[in-house]
Design a protein around this motif. Structure first.
Motif, PDB file in Angstrom:
ATOM      1  N   PHE A 167       1.045  -1.647   0.301  1.00 56.33           N
ATOM      2  CA  PHE A 167      -0.078   0.479  -0.220  1.00 56.33           C
ATOM      3  C   PHE A 167       0.755   1.248  -0.009  1.00 56.33           C
ATOM      4  CE2 PHE A 167      -2.045   3.596   1.966  1.00 56.33           C
ATOM      5  CZ  PHE A 167      -3.301   3.206   2.152  1.00 56.33           C
ATOM      6  N   LEU A 168       1.727   1.308   1.003  1.00 51.36           N
ATOM      7  CA  LEU A 168       3.098   2.459   0.736  1.00 51.36           C
ATOM      8  C   LEU A 168       3.396   2.523  -0.827  1.00 51.36           C
ATOM      9  CD1 LEU A 168       4.480   1.672   4.204  1.00 51.36           C
ATOM     10  CD2 LEU A 168       2.487   3.240   3.309  1.00 51.36           C
ATOM     11  N   VAL A 169       4.069   1.195  -1.092  1.00 54.53           N
ATOM     12  CA  VAL A 169       4.721   1.724  -2.360  1.00 54.53           C
ATOM     13  C   VAL A 169       3.450   2.144  -3.626  1.00 54.53           C
ATOM     14  CG1 VAL A 169       5.846   0.492  -4.142  1.00 54.53           C
ATOM     15  CG2 VAL A 169       6.189  -0.334  -1.843  1.00 54.53           C
ATOM     16  N   LEU A 170       2.280   1.832  -3.456  1.00 52.83           N
ATOM     17  CA  LEU A 170       1.905   1.945  -4.374  1.00 52.83           C
ATOM     18  C   LEU A 170       1.436   3.739  -4.374  1.00 52.83           C
ATOM     19  CD1 LEU A 170      -1.258  -1.060  -4.904  1.00 52.83           C
ATOM     20  CD2 LEU A 170       0.114   0.016  -7.045  1.00 52.83           C
ATOM     21  N   MET A 171       0.449   4.064  -3.045  1.00 51.72           N
ATOM     22  CA  MET A 171       0.638   5.461  -2.436  1.00 51.72           C
ATOM     23  C   MET A 171       1.539   6.448  -3.101  1.00 51.72           C
ATOM     24  SD  MET A 171      -2.508   4.999  -1.857  1.00 51.72           S
ATOM     25  CE  MET A 171      -2.820   4.621  -2.925  1.00 51.72           C
ATOM     26  N   PHE A 172       2.452   6.000  -2.557  1.00 50.79           N
ATOM     27  CA  PHE A 172       4.229   6.784  -3.098  1.00 50.79           C
ATOM     28  C   PHE A 172       4.165   6.864  -3.667  1.00 50.79           C
ATOM     29  CE2 PHE A 172       8.614   7.069  -3.187  1.00 50.79           C
ATOM     30  CZ  PHE A 172       8.883   7.977  -2.967  1.00 50.79           C
ATOM     31  N   VAL A 173       4.024   5.880  -5.336  1.00 51.09           N
ATOM     32  CA  VAL A 173       4.128   5.766  -6.635  1.00 51.09           C
ATOM     33  C   VAL A 173       3.479   7.048  -7.457  1.00 51.09           C
ATOM     34  CG1 VAL A 173       4.630   5.079  -8.997  1.00 51.09           C
ATOM     35  CG2 VAL A 173       5.719   4.190  -6.784  1.00 51.09           C
ATOM     36  N   GLY A 174       2.203   6.833  -6.924  1.00 47.56           N
ATOM     37  CA  GLY A 174       1.034   7.311  -7.243  1.00 47.56           C
ATOM     38  C   GLY A 174       0.608   8.526  -7.274  1.00 47.56           C
ATOM     39  N   THR A 175       1.359   9.165  -5.838  1.00 44.84           N
ATOM     40  CA  THR A 175       1.430  10.259  -5.504  1.00 44.84           C
ATOM     41  C   THR A 175       2.772  10.912  -6.305  1.00 44.84           C
ATOM     42  OG1 THR A 175       0.453  10.160  -3.130  1.00 44.84           O
ATOM     43  CG2 THR A 175       1.700  11.900  -3.751  1.00 44.84           C
ATOM     44  N   HIS A 227       4.190  14.888 -10.221  1.00 44.74           N
ATOM     45  CA  HIS A 227       5.547  14.843 -11.965  1.00 44.74           C
ATOM     46  C   HIS A 227       4.399  15.729 -12.724  1.00 44.74           C
ATOM     47  CE1 HIS A 227       9.267  14.252 -14.529  1.00 44.74           C
ATOM     48  NE2 HIS A 227       7.626  14.346 -14.872  1.00 44.74           N
ATOM     49  N   ILE A 228       3.130  14.552 -12.931  1.00 43.13           N
ATOM     50  CA  ILE A 228       2.200  15.044 -13.973  1.00 43.13           C
ATOM     51  C   ILE A 228       2.269  16.992 -13.535  1.00 43.13           C
ATOM     52  CG2 ILE A 228       0.012  14.719 -15.204  1.00 43.13           C
ATOM     53  CD1 ILE A 228       0.880  11.805 -14.691  1.00 43.13           C
ATOM     54  N   LEU A 229       1.818  16.695 -12.555  1.00 43.54           N
ATOM     55  CA  LEU A 229       1.432  18.807 -12.000  1.00 43.54           C
ATOM     56  C   LEU A 229       2.085  19.728 -12.372  1.00 43.54           C
ATOM     57  CD1 LEU A 229      -1.011  17.857  -8.862  1.00 43.54           C
ATOM     58  CD2 LEU A 229      -2.153  18.501 -10.987  1.00 43.54           C
ATOM     59  N   SER A 230       3.882  18.873 -12.320  1.00 41.26           N
ATOM     60  CA  SER A 230       5.174  20.466 -12.565  1.00 41.26           C
ATOM     61  C   SER A 230       4.899  19.794 -13.578  1.00 41.26           C
ATOM     62  CB  SER A 230       5.353  19.298 -12.043  1.00 41.26           C
ATOM     63  OG  SER A 230       7.228  20.002 -11.537  1.00 41.26           O
ATOM     64  N   GLN A 231       4.618  19.379 -14.317  1.00 41.20           N
ATOM     65  CA  GLN A 231       5.008  19.276 -15.871  1.00 41.20           C
ATOM     66  C   GLN A 231       4.254  19.970 -16.699  1.00 41.20           C
ATOM     67  OE1 GLN A 231       7.558  17.914 -18.020  1.00 41.20           O
ATOM     68  NE2 GLN A 231       8.496  18.031 -15.823  1.00 41.20           N
ATOM     69  N   ALA A 232       2.376  20.013 -16.028  1.00 39.71           N
ATOM     70  CA  ALA A 232       1.467  21.500 -16.289  1.00 39.71           C
ATOM     71  C   ALA A 232       1.892  22.402 -16.254  1.00 39.71           C
ATOM     72  CB  ALA A 232       0.149  20.609 -15.829  1.00 39.71           C
ATOM     73  N   GLN A 233       2.463  22.516 -15.084  1.00 36.11           N
ATOM     74  CA  GLN A 233       2.604  23.849 -14.592  1.00 36.11           C
ATOM     75  C   GLN A 233       3.967  24.415 -15.447  1.00 36.11           C
ATOM     76  OE1 GLN A 233       3.356  23.684 -10.535  1.00 36.11           O
ATOM     77  NE2 GLN A 233       0.869  23.787  -9.702  1.00 36.11           N
ATOM     78  N   ASN A 234       5.049  23.611 -15.461  1.00 33.40           N
ATOM     79  CA  ASN A 234       6.554  24.278 -16.376  1.00 33.40           C
ATOM     80  C   ASN A 234       5.687  24.513 -17.641  1.00 33.40           C
ATOM     81  OD1 ASN A 234       7.979  23.975 -14.152  1.00 33.40           O
ATOM     82  ND2 ASN A 234       8.551  22.003 -14.837  1.00 33.40           N
ATOM     83  N   GLN A 235       4.298  23.893 -18.352  1.00 34.98           N
ATOM     84  CA  GLN A 235       4.352  24.025 -19.639  1.00 34.98           C
ATOM     85  C   GLN A 235       3.525  25.674 -19.724  1.00 34.98           C
ATOM     86  OE1 GLN A 235       3.894  22.683 -22.391  1.00 34.98           O
ATOM     87  NE2 GLN A 235       2.939  23.520 -23.414  1.00 34.98           N
TER      88      GLN A 235
END
Length: 100
Positions: free
Chosen positions: A21-29, A34-42
């Motif tokens: 569970f911790l691995v899935l939540m960590f990776v998902g988060t 990262h996606i949000l950061s890339q969207a902000q950079n774009q």
């Protein structure tokens, strides 16, 4: 990108076992961050083409995923029957998160 535990494997403790569970939540988060950061950079680097909205789809029967995404600012915008063709539980929620 697909992240999750397929339905047939959800009852084996992959997502609920403390470590799994911790691995899935960590990776998902981390991936969502990262996606949000890339969207902000774009948006910053090309203001004439800002990223205004993120879209994703989730099986309607996967309440755990719906809950996870809604806690992170997504809302269910639409439900589409028969969205998936090659899996059981073919209906999908389309979730959106406004970035403006």
């Amino acid at each position: 990108m697909t992240l999750g535990v397929l339905g047939p494997y959800r009852r084996y403790g992959i997502g609920t076992h403390k470590k799994g569970f911790l691995v899935l939540m960590f990776v998902g988060t981390k991936l969502l961050d990262h996606i949000l950061s890339q969207a902000q950079n774009q948006t910053r680097t090309t203001p004439t083409q800002p990223v205004k909205t993120l879209y994703l789809h989730v099986q309607t029967t996967n309440q755990e995923a719906v809950d996870w995404y809604t806690k992170r600012g997504f809302i269910i915008e639409q439900t589409i029957e028969g969205y998936y063709r090659n899996i059981e539980d073919r209906d999908a929620h389309i979730l959106v998160r406004k970035l403006e």
